[in-house]
Design an enzyme around this catalytic site. Structure first.
Site, PDB file in Angstrom:
ATOM      1  N   ASP A 186       9.375 -36.458  40.109  1.00 14.52           N
ATOM      2  CA  ASP A 186       8.745 -35.138  40.041  1.00 14.52           C
ATOM      3  C   ASP A 186       9.246 -34.427  38.806  1.00 14.52           C
ATOM      4  O   ASP A 186      10.374 -34.643  38.354  1.00 14.52           O
ATOM      5  CB  ASP A 186       9.009 -34.317  41.307  1.00 14.52           C
ATOM      6  CG  ASP A 186      10.489 -34.060  41.566  1.00 14.52           C
ATOM      7  OD1 ASP A 186      11.002 -33.034  41.078  1.00 14.52           O
ATOM      8  OD2 ASP A 186      11.122 -34.881  42.244  1.00 14.52           O
ATOM      9  N   GLU A 223      13.393 -24.246  49.613  1.00 14.07           N
ATOM     10  CA  GLU A 223      14.807 -24.555  49.404  1.00 14.07           C
ATOM     11  C   GLU A 223      15.563 -23.270  49.113  1.00 14.07           C
ATOM     12  O   GLU A 223      15.008 -22.168  49.195  1.00 14.07           O
ATOM     13  CB  GLU A 223      14.984 -25.567  48.274  1.00 14.07           C
ATOM     14  CG  GLU A 223      14.453 -25.103  46.916  1.00 14.07           C
ATOM     15  CD  GLU A 223      14.659 -26.162  45.828  1.00 14.07           C
ATOM     16  OE1 GLU A 223      15.774 -26.227  45.298  1.00 14.07           O
ATOM     17  OE2 GLU A 223      13.710 -26.913  45.553  1.00 14.07           O
ATOM     18  N   ASP A 230       7.523 -26.450  48.292  1.00 19.05           N
ATOM     19  CA  ASP A 230       8.951 -26.626  48.040  1.00 19.05           C
ATOM     20  C   ASP A 230       9.691 -25.434  48.633  1.00 19.05           C
ATOM     21  O   ASP A 230       9.651 -24.327  48.087  1.00 19.05           O
ATOM     22  CB  ASP A 230       9.168 -26.730  46.529  1.00 19.05           C
ATOM     23  CG  ASP A 230      10.634 -26.765  46.116  1.00 19.05           C
ATOM     24  OD1 ASP A 230      11.510 -26.743  46.998  1.00 19.05           O
ATOM     25  OD2 ASP A 230      10.891 -26.806  44.897  1.00 19.05           O
TER      26      ASP A 230
END
Length: 261
Positions: A60, A151, A149
Site C-alpha cells: 500500500d 487507527e 483505515d
C-alpha cells in the site's frame, strides 16, 4: 466467504477540499498512511518470511511515496495495492492518479483507502467524500472494495475523543453509506490492539473484509469479530514501495475477492 455483491461503478476521481473542513487540521495528512500510527504506537518487530506463507504479495502507498515506479514494483513481485485517496473531508492524496492508475496499467489489482478522522465529521460524510474522490468500486475483477483505515489519531487522543459505542456507530455509518452507494461493504483496516481498545472489541463487523496490521513474525490474534483476515500488513517497509501486505489466497482468489465472490 462472500464480501458483498457487485452493483455499481467506480467513483469519480476529482480533486479539491471540502469547504466545511477548511478549518480542520490536516497538517500531517501528507505523511499519515495505513499503519503510520500503528507503527508509532505499537512498534515494529521482525518481518515474517512471507515467501514461505501461502498468499499473494502486495503493498500500500500514499502521497508519502511520491510517484511510484510501477514497472519496478511489478518486477519485485507486487500483485495488488491499496492507495490512499482521502483523509477526513478535506484532503486528497496529490499522487492518487499516478498511483491508482499506474498500478492498474502494469497489471496490478488496485483499491483505494480512506484515512478516518472520526473527530471531524460523520462516517457518512467521509464515505461520500471518499467515493467522490476516487474511492469507488467496479466489478472488473481488478478493483478492490474501498478500505476504511481506522487507527490511532495522529493529532491527539487515540480514539478521537469517542467512547466505544460512538466509535462503533461512526464506523457503521461509514460502512453502511459505502455499501449503499457501491453494493460492497468496505474493507476495514486496523490493528487488533486499536480495535479492541477503541471499539470495545465490537464483534459486529465480521462481514466486512479485514485488513489487519501487525509488524511481527507472526500474525497473532485478530480483532474481535473476525475469524480470518483478507489481508495482513506484515511490515512497514520491504521489497515493494510503502507497506508490505499478504493477501490470504491465490491470484485467482484475489480476483474473486475483487469481484465480491
Amino acid at each position: 466467504m462472500r464480501w458483498g455483491a457487485a452493483l455499481c461503478l467506480t467513483g469519480a476521481l476529482t480533486t479539491g477540499f471540502a469547504p466545511e473542513a477548511a478549518a480542520a487540521d490536516y497538517s500531517k495528512a501528507g505523511t499519515t498512511s495505513a499503519g503510520s500510527q500503528i507503527a508509532r504506537v505499537e512498534g515494529v518487530g521482525a518481518a515474517p518470511a512471507y515467501q514461505q506463507l501461502g498468499g499473494t504479495l502486495g503493498h500500500d502507498v500514499s502521497g508519502h511515496q511520491g510517484a511510484v515506479d510501477w514497472g519496478g514494483a511489478w518486477q519485485a513481485g507486487g500483485r495488488f495495492v491499496y492507495v490512499k485517496a482521502t483523509e477526513g473531508t478535506g484532503y486528497v492524496n496529490p499522487q492518487f492518479a499516478q498511483q491508482y492508475n499506474g498500478s492498474y496499467a502494469v497489471g496490478m489489482t488496485r483499491g483505494a483507502y480512506h484515512f478516518a478522522r472520526p473527530d471531524l465529521s460523520s462516517g457518512a460524510a467521509q464515505a461520500d467524500y471518499f467515493l467522490d474522490h476516487g474511492g469507488g468500486w467496479s466489478a472488473d475483477g481488478r478493483t478492490l472494495p474501498g478500505a476504511l483505515d481506522v487507527e490511532y489519531n495522529p493529532y491527539g487522543d487515540a480514539c478521537y475523543g469517542k467512547d466505544a459505542a460512538a466509535m462503533s456507530a461512526w464506523i457503521a455509518d461509514f460502512s453502511a453509506t459505502y455499501r449503499t452507494r457501491t453494493g460492497r461493504l468496505p474493507t476495514i483496516y486496523t490493528s487488533t490492539r486499536w480495535w479492541n481498545q477503541c471499539t470495545g472489541g465490537n464483534t459486529g463487523f465480521g462481514a466486512n473484509p479485514l485488513w489487519v496490521a501487525r509488524y511481527n513474525a507472526e500474525l497473532g490474534a485478530l480483532p474481535s469479530g473476525w475469524p480470518r483476515q483478507a489481508i495482513w500488513q506484515f511490515a512497514d517497509r520491504g521489497t515493494l514501495p510503502g507497506d508490505q501486505n499478504l493477501f490470504d489466497g491465490s491470484a485467482d482468489r484475489l480476483r474473486d475477492f475483487a469481484l465480491g465472490l
